[in-house]
Each structure stands twice: as structure tokens, then as C-alpha cells.
Design a protein around this motif. Structure first.
Motif, PDB file in Angstrom:
ATOM      1  N   ASN A 105      -4.500  -3.669  -9.525  1.00 53.66           N
ATOM      2  CA  ASN A 105      -5.370  -2.973 -10.475  1.00 53.66           C
ATOM      3  C   ASN A 105      -5.058  -1.482 -10.519  1.00 53.66           C
ATOM      4  N   LEU A 106      -4.896  -0.879  -9.361  1.00 55.54           N
ATOM      5  CA  LEU A 106      -4.576   0.554  -9.296  1.00 55.54           C
ATOM      6  C   LEU A 106      -3.223   0.850  -9.929  1.00 55.54           C
ATOM      7  N   PRO A 137      -5.161  -7.822  -5.073  1.00 57.14           N
ATOM      8  CA  PRO A 137      -5.648  -7.522  -6.435  1.00 57.14           C
ATOM      9  C   PRO A 137      -6.019  -6.058  -6.634  1.00 57.14           C
ATOM     10  N   ALA A 138      -6.624  -5.433  -5.617  1.00 55.54           N
ATOM     11  CA  ALA A 138      -7.025  -4.030  -5.759  1.00 55.54           C
ATOM     12  C   ALA A 138      -5.813  -3.121  -5.967  1.00 55.54           C
ATOM     13  N   ASP A 160       0.837  -1.203   0.000  1.00 55.66           N
ATOM     14  CA  ASP A 160       0.000   0.000   0.000  1.00 55.66           C
ATOM     15  C   ASP A 160       0.873   1.255   0.000  1.00 55.66           C
ATOM     16  N   GLY A 190     -12.395  -8.814 -11.011  1.00 55.69           N
ATOM     17  CA  GLY A 190     -12.520  -7.980  -9.813  1.00 55.69           C
ATOM     18  C   GLY A 190     -12.176  -6.521  -9.984  1.00 55.69           C
ATOM     19  N   VAL A 191     -12.099  -6.042 -11.225  1.00 57.13           N
ATOM     20  CA  VAL A 191     -11.818  -4.623 -11.446  1.00 57.13           C
ATOM     21  C   VAL A 191     -13.070  -3.823 -11.113  1.00 57.13           C
ATOM     22  N   GLU A 192     -12.903  -2.776 -10.322  1.00 57.57           N
ATOM     23  CA  GLU A 192     -14.033  -1.939  -9.905  1.00 57.57           C
ATOM     24  C   GLU A 192     -14.738  -1.369 -11.131  1.00 57.57           C
TER      25      GLU A 192
END
Length: 260
Positions: free
Chosen positions: A179-180, A175-176, A142, A210-212
């Protein structure tokens, strides 16, 4: 005689003051944050916990518990609205030679505050400390991503790209976050007019689960436009076709006739 039968072992009478202080401080902190505790009781509990954590740091500065106690003191101060005092304590935690995971957590909090104030150089410095000190992989990943964004805010695109690319080579990244990272890399390459690489990152992102939804919609539109620019007519048409089924994006599907 009774005196002769009494144990001579004084260890049983030894009080571990540090451990007792820490246990009481943690108990006060937990109790103060329980649901249903009224505001006054909550504040009094947190104030007392902060004082006890500070007492541990003062009286046992080299203890293994000192970094955690100092960090918890800062958290208590923040929760009762003593923000300046909290930040001052967090600074001390960051500078501890044995701060470890608590130095990482303190640096992350300070970086977040600096980011909210648009102090990007300061934020980047604290995120760098978090990356260096973090033991938890999720916190480290992060912080790397947020460090990249701080570099972007300062116009340091090369440094931002290096950080984002490093995330793609890390193990077990959420994963998030991946993706970012892909999305930001695609945006960076688009800004640099490196459309081939930008398109590759967009496609990589769109092929993931799982892409927003809003990110998928925006990325699909940008991928369609870049594919058209690169002369990939069939791929552009396919992206535009997907847009027609995305809420709020149907109006862009008509670009297919103009751009291909």
C-alpha cells in the motif's frame, strides 16, 4: 584398583567456554529486560551482558556466534544509553564478511539512526546493505521501501521509482508495504505531472483491502481531482461521492460541482 577403573576419556572434562559465555550473556540480557526489574539491576545486568558478548567477540572472533554476540553487545550498549559505543559496534558488525543476518540488522539500525538525523545518503547506503544481506523477506521488503524514501529525500526520483516498482514484483510482500509503495508511486507520478499513471496507481491502491483510513481518504481526494483533470467525469463524481461518507472529508465533496 580404583585407578584402573577410572575412565581415560578426558572429553567428559572439557569445558566449552564460548558456549558457556554465550549462554550466561543471553541469560543476563533476558533477565535484565524482565518486567519488574528495577533500573539499577537492569543496567547492571545489561552492562555485564555487554561485557560478556564483547569477550566472546574478542576471544572467538571467527566463531559462528561472533556476529550475533557483537550485534547483541551493541543492543545492550544502546539500552543503557551508550549510543556512541553502540553505533561503533554496529559498524563493526556491518563490516563483518560473515555478518549475514546480523549485518543486515545492524545496517538497518544504523540506517534508521541516519534517517532520524536527515543523513539520507548515509541512510541509503545502510538500507542497501540491509537489502543485500537480509535473509528475512519482511526485513528486506521494509528496507527496499525505506531505501526508496531515502532516494526521494535526495531528489533521486528515478531510483526511488525503480525501488518501489521492484516491490510490486516481489513475492509475499506485506499488504501495508505494498500500500505504501503504491501511494508513493502515485505521489511521484503526480509530481512529474504524469497524471494518467498517477491515477492508475491511486485506483490500484483504492481497490485494495486494508488500506489505512487516512491514506484511503487522501488517495480518494487526489484520485477525484486527477480524474477530473483527465476528463473522467463519472469516475471523478464517484470518488467525490465516496468522500462525502469519510470522516473529515465531507468538505471536499463540494469540489465535484466545481471540477466536473
Amino acid at each position: 584398583m580404583l585407578s584402573a577403573q577410572q575412565p581415560a576419556d578426558d572429553d567428559a572434562l572439557v569445558v566449552d567456554r564460548e558456549a558457556d559465555l554465550f549462554a550466561i550473556a543471553e541469560h543476563l540480557y533476558i533477565q535484565a529486560r524482565q518486567p519488574g526489574v528495577d533500573a539499577q539491576s537492569r543496567r547492571l545486568g545489561l552492562e555485564r551482558a555487554a561485557a560478556l558478548f564483547g569477550e566472546i567477540v574478542r576471544d572467538f572472533p571467527k566463531s559462528a556466534n561472533a556476529p550475533k554476540a557483537e550485534y547483541q553487545q551493541a543492543v545492550c550498549l544502546e539500552e543503557i544509553g551508550e549510543k556512541a559505543a553502540s553505533e561503533a559496534v554496529l559498524e563493526k558488525v556491518v563490516k563483518r564478511p560473515n555478518g549475514g543476518e546480523y549485518a543486515a540488522a545492524a545496517a538497518y539500525r544504523l540506517a534508521t539512526l541516519a534517517s532520524s538525523r536527515n543523513l539520507w545518503e548515509k541512510a541509503a547506503n545502510y538500507y542497501s546493505i540491509t537489502v543485500r544481506e537480509a535473509r528475512r523477506a519482511d526485513l528486506r521488503h521494509d528496507a527496499i521501501f525505506r531505501l526508496a524514501r531515502a532516494h526521494r529525500q535526495m531528489g533521486q526520483k528515478k531510483e526511488a521509482e525503480e525501488r518501489l516498482l521492484s516491490l510490486l514484483h516481489e513475492q509475499n510482500v506485506a499488504p501495508a508495504i505494498t500500500n505504501l509503495a503504491l501511494y508513493d508511486l502515485a505521489q511521484l507520478k503526480t509530481e512529474q505531472k504524469n497524471y494518467a499513471e498517477a491515477y492508475s496507481f491511486f485506483c490500484n491502491l483504492l481497490n485494495r483491502d486494508g488500506v489505512e483510513s487516512s491514506m484511503r481518504s487522501t488517495s480518494t481526494l487526489q484520485a477525484a481531482r486527477i480524474a477530473s483533470r483527465l476528463g473522467k467525469v463519472e469516475e471523478a463524481q464517484a470518488h467525490y461521492a465516496r468522500l462525502s461518507s469519510m470522516p473529515g472529508m465531507q468538505k471536499y465533496a463540494g469540489e465535484a460541482q466545481m471540477e466536473t
